[in-house]
Design an enzyme around this catalytic site. Structure first.
Site, PDB file in Angstrom:
ATOM      1  N   LYS A  69      -2.259  41.120 -12.522  1.00 50.58           N
ATOM      2  CA  LYS A  69      -2.049  39.749 -12.994  1.00 50.58           C
ATOM      3  C   LYS A  69      -1.900  39.731 -14.513  1.00 50.58           C
ATOM      4  O   LYS A  69      -1.038  39.040 -15.056  1.00 50.58           O
ATOM      5  CB  LYS A  69      -3.219  38.862 -12.557  1.00 50.58           C
ATOM      6  CG  LYS A  69      -3.204  38.557 -11.058  1.00 50.58           C
ATOM      7  CD  LYS A  69      -4.508  37.945 -10.572  1.00 50.58           C
ATOM      8  CE  LYS A  69      -4.509  37.835  -9.046  1.00 50.58           C
ATOM      9  NZ  LYS A  69      -5.795  37.408  -8.490  1.00 50.58           N
ATOM     10  N   GLN A 121     -12.037  35.960 -10.353  1.00 46.32           N
ATOM     11  CA  GLN A 121     -11.605  36.893  -9.303  1.00 46.32           C
ATOM     12  C   GLN A 121     -12.657  36.998  -8.201  1.00 46.32           C
ATOM     13  O   GLN A 121     -13.816  37.268  -8.464  1.00 46.32           O
ATOM     14  CB  GLN A 121     -11.319  38.270  -9.924  1.00 46.32           C
ATOM     15  CG  GLN A 121     -10.780  39.287  -8.949  1.00 46.32           C
ATOM     16  CD  GLN A 121      -9.394  38.921  -8.382  1.00 46.32           C
ATOM     17  OE1 GLN A 121      -8.517  38.463  -9.112  1.00 46.32           O
ATOM     18  NE2 GLN A 121      -9.207  39.098  -7.084  1.00 46.32           N
ATOM     19  N   ASP A 176      -6.020  28.517  -9.799  1.00 54.15           N
ATOM     20  CA  ASP A 176      -5.975  28.962  -8.401  1.00 54.15           C
ATOM     21  C   ASP A 176      -5.926  27.784  -7.430  1.00 54.15           C
ATOM     22  O   ASP A 176      -5.687  27.982  -6.234  1.00 54.15           O
ATOM     23  CB  ASP A 176      -7.214  29.820  -8.094  1.00 54.15           C
ATOM     24  CG  ASP A 176      -6.904  31.301  -8.164  1.00 54.15           C
ATOM     25  OD1 ASP A 176      -5.722  31.670  -7.959  1.00 54.15           O
ATOM     26  OD2 ASP A 176      -7.829  32.088  -8.406  1.00 54.15           O
TER      27      ASP A 176
END
Ligand code: NDP
Length: 289
Positions: free
Chosen positions: A53, A97, A120
């Site tokens: 990412k 994460q 997200d």
């Protein structure tokens, strides 16, 4: 002939497009979009995802701010970093994460991320906005699924869509997005009776289960579009989806491979979400000036 819906190619195209949009944003605002990434512990798979990412951010011109905490970090220490990222004007999107080490409670941590920076799209405020038809941050993987369907030329409006899986990060938001596009949507899950018959009448199948090849090729309706979200590692090391690819390919009109289907789209959509977060935050700043 069956169309193999190439997520890798589409993601490449998207990232190129995004680079241009990021440059335009930098020219207009004078600063780059920023993504704050928080990794707790040393889980090797998570470390690889985070690295990918961050690399993708750098290529697109998005600044990433990496925060790493040791495996034994306390809930309070994680909260502290989230608070810092929330307050940092250079950060327009925040990524925590997952999975977190077992002693940490993910739910309140995800809630602590400002909804305005929730790249997200996992915060209940953003899930709610999607449910009422006013999407702001939408989870990246479902965004990638719908993008691939459109890119492949699949008619979503009026289609029978069956989503297998009802998680908050894939199944439910994928169903909401398809509904917003005008599909007639059925959501199946572990308590669904006769899954085969539901899948068998679908023009669009989105499989997000996490069980290797559990959706059989013979269930697929002739000409259906099949989006396979599943990523499952077999004992022999092979990576397979939730759909029996070879047999499903015989019947589907279009199908995503695993790997190289939905996976690459998730990162591309995260970058897009970060840029859009930055655009919204810049517009709000202008309004208050
Ligand atoms: P979850 O485990 O959170 O959800 C799985 C869903 O599948 C649940 O709703 C569960 O039902 C349902 N399910 C389980 N067994 C069956 C069954 N036998 N029949 C029908 N439904 C069943 O998984 P996620 O949504 O997080 O992920 C799903 C898959 O997608 C995984 O393989 C994951 O690795 C992959 N993934 C891929 C991403 C990508 O970038 N390509 C990103 C995110 C995930 P119930 O609710 O009743 O338990």
């Amino acid at each position: 002939m069956t169309q193999i819906i190439d997520g890798k190619a589409r993601a490449k195209e998207l990232r190129k497009e995004l680079k241009g949009r990021v440059s335009a944003f930098v020219e207009q605002s004078g600063y780059p979009p920023g993504l704050g990434v928080l990794l707790v512990g040393e889980d090797p798979a998570s470390a690889v995802y985070v690295r990918n990412k961050e690399r993708a951010c750098a290529k697109a011109g998005i600044q990433s701010f990496h925060h790493q905490l040791p495996r034994e970090a306390t809930q309070e220490q994680v909260e502290e970093v989230i608070d810092q990222l929330n307050a940092d004007a250079q950060v327009h999107g925040i990524l925590l994460q997952l999975p977190l080490p077992d002693h940490l409670d993910a739910e309140p941590l995800l809630l602590r991320i400002l909804p305005e920076k929730d790249a997200d799209g996992f915060h209940p405020v953003n899930a709610g906005l999607l449910a009422v038809g006013q999407p702001r941050f939408v989870p990246c993987t479902p965004l990638g699924c719908v993008d691939l369907l459109k890119w492949a030329g699949v008619e979503i409006q009026g289609a029978e869509a069956v989503v297998v899986g009802r998680s908050n990060i894939v199944g439910k938001p994928a169903a909401q997005l398809l509904l917003a596009e005008g599909a007639t949507v059925t959501i199946c899950h572990s308590k669904t009776k006769d899954l085969a018959s539901h899948v068998g009448r679908a023009d669009i199948v989105v499989a997000a289960v996490g069980v290797p090849e559990m959706i059989k090729g013979e269930w697929i309706k002739e000409g259906a579009a099949v989006i396979d979200v599943g990523i499952n590692r077999l004992d022999d090391g092979r990576l397979v989806g939730d759909v029996e690819f070879e047999s499903a390919k015989q019947r589907a009109g279009g199908i995503t491979p695993v790997p190289g289907g939905v996976g690459p789209m998730t990162v591309a959509k995260l970058l897009e979400n970060t840029l859009e977060g930055a655009i919204r935050q810049e517009a709000e700043k202008q309004q208050t000036v």
